[in-house]
Write a protein that holds these residues in place. Structure first.
Motif, PDB file in Angstrom:
ATOM      1  N   HIS A   1      21.461 -26.975  -8.070  1.00 59.64           N
ATOM      2  CA  HIS A   1      20.831 -25.934  -8.185  1.00 59.64           C
ATOM      3  C   HIS A   1      20.210 -25.696  -9.279  1.00 59.64           C
ATOM      4  CE1 HIS A   1      19.063 -22.163  -6.143  1.00 59.64           C
ATOM      5  NE2 HIS A   1      19.416 -21.492  -7.387  1.00 59.64           N
TER       6      HIS A   1
ATOM      7  N   HIS B   1      16.736 -26.205 -10.998  1.00 63.26           N
ATOM      8  CA  HIS B   1      15.869 -24.609 -11.627  1.00 63.26           C
ATOM      9  C   HIS B   1      14.713 -25.399 -13.465  1.00 63.26           C
ATOM     10  CE1 HIS B   1      16.131 -20.969 -10.002  1.00 63.26           C
ATOM     11  NE2 HIS B   1      17.569 -21.051  -9.454  1.00 63.26           N
TER      12      HIS B   1
ATOM     13  N   ASP C   1      20.956 -16.833 -12.838  1.00 69.80           N
ATOM     14  CA  ASP C   1      20.340 -16.750 -12.137  1.00 69.80           C
ATOM     15  C   ASP C   1      21.832 -16.258 -11.325  1.00 69.80           C
ATOM     16  OD1 ASP C   1      21.842 -19.020 -10.625  1.00 69.80           O
ATOM     17  OD2 ASP C   1      19.946 -19.696  -9.648  1.00 69.80           O
TER      18      ASP C   1
ATOM     19  N   THR D   1      23.237 -16.736  -7.978  1.00 72.18           N
ATOM     20  CA  THR D   1      23.815 -17.306  -7.045  1.00 72.18           C
ATOM     21  C   THR D   1      23.255 -19.226  -6.794  1.00 72.18           C
ATOM     22  OG1 THR D   1      24.662 -15.630  -5.476  1.00 72.18           O
ATOM     23  CG2 THR D   1      25.114 -18.030  -4.993  1.00 72.18           C
TER      24      THR D   1
ATOM     25  N   ASP E   1      13.922 -18.804  -7.192  1.00 72.83           N
ATOM     26  CA  ASP E   1      14.700 -20.062  -6.399  1.00 72.83           C
ATOM     27  C   ASP E   1      12.645 -20.716  -5.555  1.00 72.83           C
ATOM     28  OD1 ASP E   1      16.439 -20.015  -7.077  1.00 72.83           O
ATOM     29  OD2 ASP E   1      17.672 -19.182  -5.489  1.00 72.83           O
TER      30      ASP E   1
HETATM   31 FE    FE Z   1      18.773 -19.754  -8.307  1.00 75.72          FE
END
Ligand code: FE
Ligand code: ZN
Ligand code: ZN
Length: 744
Positions: free
Chosen positions: A483, A487, A507, A509, A731
């Motif tokens: 994740h 980003h 962020d 999570t 996201d």
């Molecule tokens: Fe995120």
């Protein structure tokens, strides 16, 4: 001696189709006496002109400088070839295969000329809600397939009248080849319906009656550009409360539509940069500092309000007729995708709207309003949809064809197509079946639009994201992308940042490969790979997911880590004694208490300890209150936030923060010292890692104070800082990073 004529071939890539570039090229070449042709092509627009070299050079220069304002060249190549003896200048028909991958344009807000005509009683488009031209109007939301020609749009069903056809065929007219051209005689028409679908009025009478509904305090569902909007009087606390109750939307702020820039400025303070964003062709919702002119229910507890100006003549006429600011929010139940079809709207919005202002131009693709905010002087997108999607993010190095399924919250999908990545419009949180279906439809329809077959599908490492499940159902190889790496890559991609770079991904999570929940990460990106070089010290979250809605749980986990069961009163005050006992039991046993390095949860914990918010009714609410509470001028002091090995340790920070709270230091200063500490922590890690380029990504950078202090501190320490400008830091940008990771 005069040199012989040459033939020049120009290929302009980017957002160049459907915005009047071909007519502009026609006019320019004809005026300069250069024979040749222009056509939409695979990459954008292809041009050939023949003439003396110096005139060709002049043509090229004017092609760059005098283009229609909304045309965006992502690249322009030219070559000189053998002359063919071309005669005249023609606009060649697009070849269907060739035009596939050209930049499909977003919807563009009504231009000043169209608005002038709509307000001119002598004009044949006087008060016509669907006026548009080559400089403005619907594009992506009416586009069914490429190339962008009328038979491939939802305008297909409307036969042009003689007057419109004459404009459409006249190279000197602003509507030359305007694919969505329409007038009251031949174009779409309005109707006002009651909640059972009975037509009450038609045309201008429908518009006036719809405005009267809003003036009478009722809730109007209005078919806008990319979907239905729900409108009500923003000054009327009763109407706003009714809308909240019917939409099941407790506290999340509503956006406002103001009729004019002057009206917007009466609602909120706007800097020059914010004004420019409001009146831009993209016309997003802009977050501004409220003057308190609307009722508190519009944005409870927030000093900011989201304001947009009307985007189409329909929005303009309705806003003028209503005469005051209205709430303008997506036509849906909370967390469901936006409605686009009137029959569907009657069903899904039946319990919400008192009347429906519909029309007969189908919406081919749902597109929500975009949301932006000025951070450190530049527009940062928080939601990327109308006006921006699906403009490609152009990359220097080509990617193989992959589809990226995105994350779970604020989902978007992306395609790596020739020359760049197309990121879809905002789809939404994938918590409902409706949203998951919308994600699949969006992926499939983008693939159909670009005649695209993915070699692989990228998704998150999180096994339970609906996007991950969908990626695995596609029957092609799946590439799982961490994740926070996604980003960082998304921010690197849109800024074309070279490796090595230090990515700061903060962020709420994200799935960590080590079994903890990540979210306060420092990733060193080099050699097409990444390494977690530092992160926030972890702490347990009693109840796991439940902590997202209850910042008090993050506070409890954080305090437990330092004080054990001797919890400070700033934490225990948010719980009944038996609740504390149950949660302490979880922490002691290490059951249902995942450990996290999330910066978002650290914000939550501090917001709860500071007494700002113990529970949230929407994502990020507590962190926003901490941001809003900050004394923006106070930069002199920071809490200690030392680097301990590869950990940034919040323990000293929290201890001094508690002392401050007990010493009655005002919350504005506590919050400032907290934000300053976070920025200083970033600098400490960046110094330790020692690479020059630093990339900021993740939802925490929607926080203006955090982003501005981080940029300032890092730049002052000599780092080159990059941040999101074209895709959101949240996201909504994950799909871009996934596409880059899987595509190279
Ligand atoms: Fe995120
Ligand atoms: Zn126009
Ligand atoms: Zn017409």
């Amino acid at each position: 001696m005069t040199l012989p004529d040459l033939r020049m071939r120009v290929e302009a890539r980017g957002a160049v189709q459907g915005i009047g570039l071909r007519p502009f090229v026609h006019r320019l070449a004809t005026q300069m006496g250069l024979p040749g042709w222009v056509q939409n092509s695979a990459a954008g627009v292809e041009i050939e002109v023949e003439g003396p070299r110096e005139r060709l050079d002049a043509f090229l220069a004017r092609l760059r400088t005098e283009k229609p304002p909304v045309a965006v060249y992502h690249g322009m190549e030219h070559a000189f070839l053998e002359p063919l003896g071309l005669r005249g200048f023609e606009i060649r028909a697009s070849s269907a295969a060739g035009a596939r991958r050209a930049g499909v344009l977003p919807d563009i807000a009504a231009c000043p000329e169209c608005l002038r005509e709509v307000s001119d009683p002598a004009d044949r488009r006087f008060r016509y809600p669907f006026a548009n031209c080559t400089h403005c109007g619907p594009r992506y939301s009416i586009l069914e397939s490429l190339p962008y020609d009328r038979p491939n749009t939802s305008m297909r069903g409307f036969a042009m009248c003689d007057a419109c056809r004459a404009e459409y065929e006249n190279p000197r007219d602003r509507r030359f080849h305007a694919q969505a051209i329409a007038c009251p005689a031949c174009g779409p028409q309005l109707e006002l319906w009651d909640p059972t679908g009975n037509a009450l009025a038609r045309g201008d009478a429908a518009l006036r009656a719809a405005a009267a509904e809003v003036r009478a305090g009722r809730i109007l569902a209005m078919k806008g550009l990319g979907g239905f909007l729900l409108l009500c009087d923003a000054r009327d606390a009763g109407a706003v409360a009714r809308l909240r109750a019917r939409k099941h939307r407790e506290e999340k702020p509503f956006a406002l539509m103001a009729a004019t820039l002057e009206a917007a400025k009466a609602l909120a303070e706007a800097t020059a940069a914010e004004e420019a964003l409001l009146v831009s062709p993209e016309a997003p919702i802009v977050l501004l500092r409220s003057r308190g002119a609307v009722c508190a229910g519009v944005a409870p507890g927030s000093p900011l309000i989201g304001v947009m100006l009307p985007t189409t003549p329909l929005h303009h006429l309705l806003a003028q007729e209503i005469g005051f600011a209205v709430v303008a929010t997506s036509g849906n139940l909370s967390d469901e995708p936006i409605c686009t079809d009137e029959r569907e709207a009657l069903e899904r919005l039946s319990g919400i709207a008192d009347a429906f202002l519909a029309h007969d131009r189908p919406i081919a693709r749902p597109v929500d309003d975009s949301v932006a905010r000025i951070i450190a002087g530049r527009a940062t997108l928080l939601r990327r949809a109308r006006g921006y999607a699906p403009m490609p993010i152009v990359l220097g190095t080509p990617l193989r064809p992959v589809m990226a399924a995105g994350a779970h919250l604020k989902n978007t999908v992306a395609l790596a197509v020739a020359g760049g990545v197309v990121v879809s419009q905002h789809i939404g949180d994938l918590d409902t079946a409706g949203a998951r279906a919308a994600m699949e439809r969006t992926a499939r329809s983008l693939e159909a639009l670009y005649e695209f077959q993915p070699e692989a599908v990228a998704c998150d490492l999180h096994p339970d994201y609906a996007s991950t499940v969908y990626a695995q159902s596609r029957g092609v190889p799946v590439v799982r992308v961490q994740h926070h790496f996604a980003h960082v890559l998304s921010c690197m991609a849109e800024n074309e940042v070279a490796e090595p770079a230090l990515g700061i991904a903060w962020d709420g999570t994200g799935w960590g490969p080590d079994g903890t929940v990540w979210g306060g990460e420092f990733l060193l990106v080099r050699d097409n790979s990444w390494q977690r070089v530092a992160h926030l010290r972890t702490f347990p979250l009693p109840g796991g997911e439940a902590a997202v809605r209850e910042p008090r749980r993050a506070a409890l986990g954080l305090a437990y880590e330092i004080f054990g069961e001797a919890l400070p009163p700033e934490v225990t005050c948010h719980f009944r004694p038996e609740e504390t006992r149950v949660l302490l039991g979880m922490l002691r046993a290490g059951v249902s208490a995942p450990r996290t390095s999330s910066a978002g949860r650290l914000f939550d914990a501090v917001a709860a300890v500071a007494g700002l918010r113990a529970r949230c009714s929407y994502e990020g609410q507590a962190a926003m209150q901490l941001e809003f509470a900050t004394d923006d001028e106070f930069t002199a002091e920071a809490y200690p936030f030392p680097m301990n090995g590869s950990l940034l340790d919040w323990e000293p920070l929290l201890r001094v923060l508690l002392d401050d709270l007990r010493g009655a230091v005002p919350i504005s200063r506590v919050s400032a010292k907290f934000h300053n500490a976070l920025a200083a922590g970033m600098v400490a890690v960046a110094r330790h890692v020692g690479v020059e380029r630093v990339v900021l990504s993740g939802g925490c950078f929607q926080n203006r104070v955090l982003a501005e202090r981080a940029i300032e501190a890092l730049e002052a320490a000599g780092f080159a800082v990059f941040r999101h400008l074209r895709v959101p830091p949240n996201d909504g940008g994950i799909a871009l990073g996934q596409a880059v990771a899987a595509g190279r």
